[in-house]
Design a protein around this motif. Structure first.
Motif, PDB file in Angstrom:
ATOM      1  N   ASP A 175      -0.914  -1.839  10.707  1.00 30.46           N
ATOM      2  CA  ASP A 175      -0.534  -0.661   9.919  1.00 30.46           C
ATOM      3  C   ASP A 175      -0.693  -0.931   8.420  1.00 30.46           C
ATOM      4  O   ASP A 175      -0.663  -2.088   7.998  1.00 30.46           O
ATOM      5  N   ASP A 176      -0.857   0.135   7.654  1.00 32.26           N
ATOM      6  CA  ASP A 176      -0.908   0.046   6.184  1.00 32.26           C
ATOM      7  C   ASP A 176      -1.938  -0.950   5.686  1.00 32.26           C
ATOM      8  O   ASP A 176      -1.714  -1.639   4.680  1.00 32.26           O
ATOM      9  N   GLU A 232      -5.329   6.973   7.550  1.00 32.24           N
ATOM     10  CA  GLU A 232      -4.047   7.684   7.446  1.00 32.24           C
ATOM     11  C   GLU A 232      -4.054   8.616   6.239  1.00 32.24           C
ATOM     12  O   GLU A 232      -4.783   8.377   5.281  1.00 32.24           O
TER      13      GLU A 232
HETATM   14 CA    CA Z   1       0.912   3.459   7.830  1.00 29.37          CA
END
Ligand code: CA
Ligand code: C2E
Ligand code: CA
Ligand code: CA
Length: 273
Positions: A175-176, A232
């Protein structure tokens, strides 16, 4: 000078007290929320760039207040992590997400965020296994999202736990991606099933050539590592067009659907986009 030092110290202690009291209030609130079913999961869809089809949903935690408003996870997760409350809360999230996903009409994938604290805790693989059995959710429908902060504290231990999770048949997403200092070495340490490109790259896309070049490079990296990339924070048609042109695999963002209580509701938004 002495007097002012003493005053400073008193001031400081008062401020400390206030912070401690505030933290205690939030902790009690979180406990109360857990006991009285005041947490909710909202779901945000993820879609294939190529086909536009929904590929899965990310579960996002919400704390419902008595007046019907919600407190954002960004405002309470850090405190829950400091106090250890993230462990029972995180378990609740996993159980609820798996149970709800098991009852969806379509067998979409469900993505669940894991805190680094949960990852450093023993028995996470056993807990996940137990929840899968309990809810009857097929393991390949569950994806766990972790950030690189989970990796840096104890890389060896964390990758061991991640490998055990993969043996259960669940997938693991990074993630990220791109926000930390060691994104690349994190990729080298573990074979992630997906990379989620952080939404800051989307929001800066219109700002100049740098963000475009970085997104292209990350997509090329995913290509050569054979790891699908999900972007995202996609909010505009222009961003989506650029991602499509560059061969991005999946997208998530307000353009396709906001997080919603009802999975079907955000589906219709995706079709509109
Ligand atoms: Ca994220
Ligand atoms: P995240 O994992 O990066 O989740 C994506 C966040 O971006 C969500 O914020 C989502 O509502 C927001 N978002 C989605 N599309 C867009 C968009 O197009 N534009 C913009 N500006 N934002 C968008 P949310 O729900 O407030 O969650 C914030 C963070 O809280 C999450 O970031 C995640 O780190 C954490 N979080 C949420 N639920 C959980 C949970 O169950 N467990 C843990 N440990 N952390 C959670
Ligand atoms: Ca996430
Ligand atoms: Ca984030």
């Amino acid at each position: 000078a002495k007097a002012s030092l003493v005053t400073d110290i008193c001031f400081y202690e008062e401020a400390m007290d206030e912070a401690v009291r505030q933290r205690r209030r939030v902790t009690l609130g979180l406990r109360e929320a857990l006991d009285n079913d005041r947490f909710e999961l909202h779901y945000q869809l993820q879609a294939s760039v190529e086909t536009g089809e929904v590929t899965g949903y990310e579960a996002l935690l919400r704390w419902r207040q008595p007046d019907g408003s919600y407190i954002s996870p960004m405002d309470f997760i850090p405190i829950a992590e400091e106090t250890g409350m993230i462990l029972p809360i995180g378990e609740w999230v996993l159980r609820r997400a798996c149970a709800e996903a098991a009852s969806w009409p379509e067998p979409h994938r469900i993505a669940v965020n894991l805190s680094p604290i949960q990852l450093s805790h023993v028995d996470l693989p056993r807990m996940v296994h137990q929840i899968l059995i309990e809810t009857g959710l097929s393991p390949h429908r569950l994806e766990l999202e972790i950030t690189e902060t989970a990796m840096i504290s104890d890389m060896e231990r964390t990758t061991h736990i991640l490998r055990q999770l993969k043996l259960l048949g669940v997938s693991v997403a990074m993630d990220d991606f791109g926000t930390g200092y060691s994104s690349l070495s994190t990729l080298r340490a573990f074979p992630f099933d997906k990379i989620k490109l952080d939404r800051t790259f989307m929001s800066e896309l219109d700002g100049g050539p740098q963000s475009k070049a970085i997104i292209r490079a990350v997509l090329a990296l995913g290509e050569s590592l054979e790891i699908p990339i999900l972007a995202e924070g996609v909010e505009t048609q222009e961003q989506l067009a650029f991602l499509r042109e560059q061969g991005c695999d999946e997208v998530q963002g307000y353009l396709l659907g906001r997080p919603a209580r009802d999975v079907g509701l955000s589906d219709s938004r995706a079709q509109a986009a």
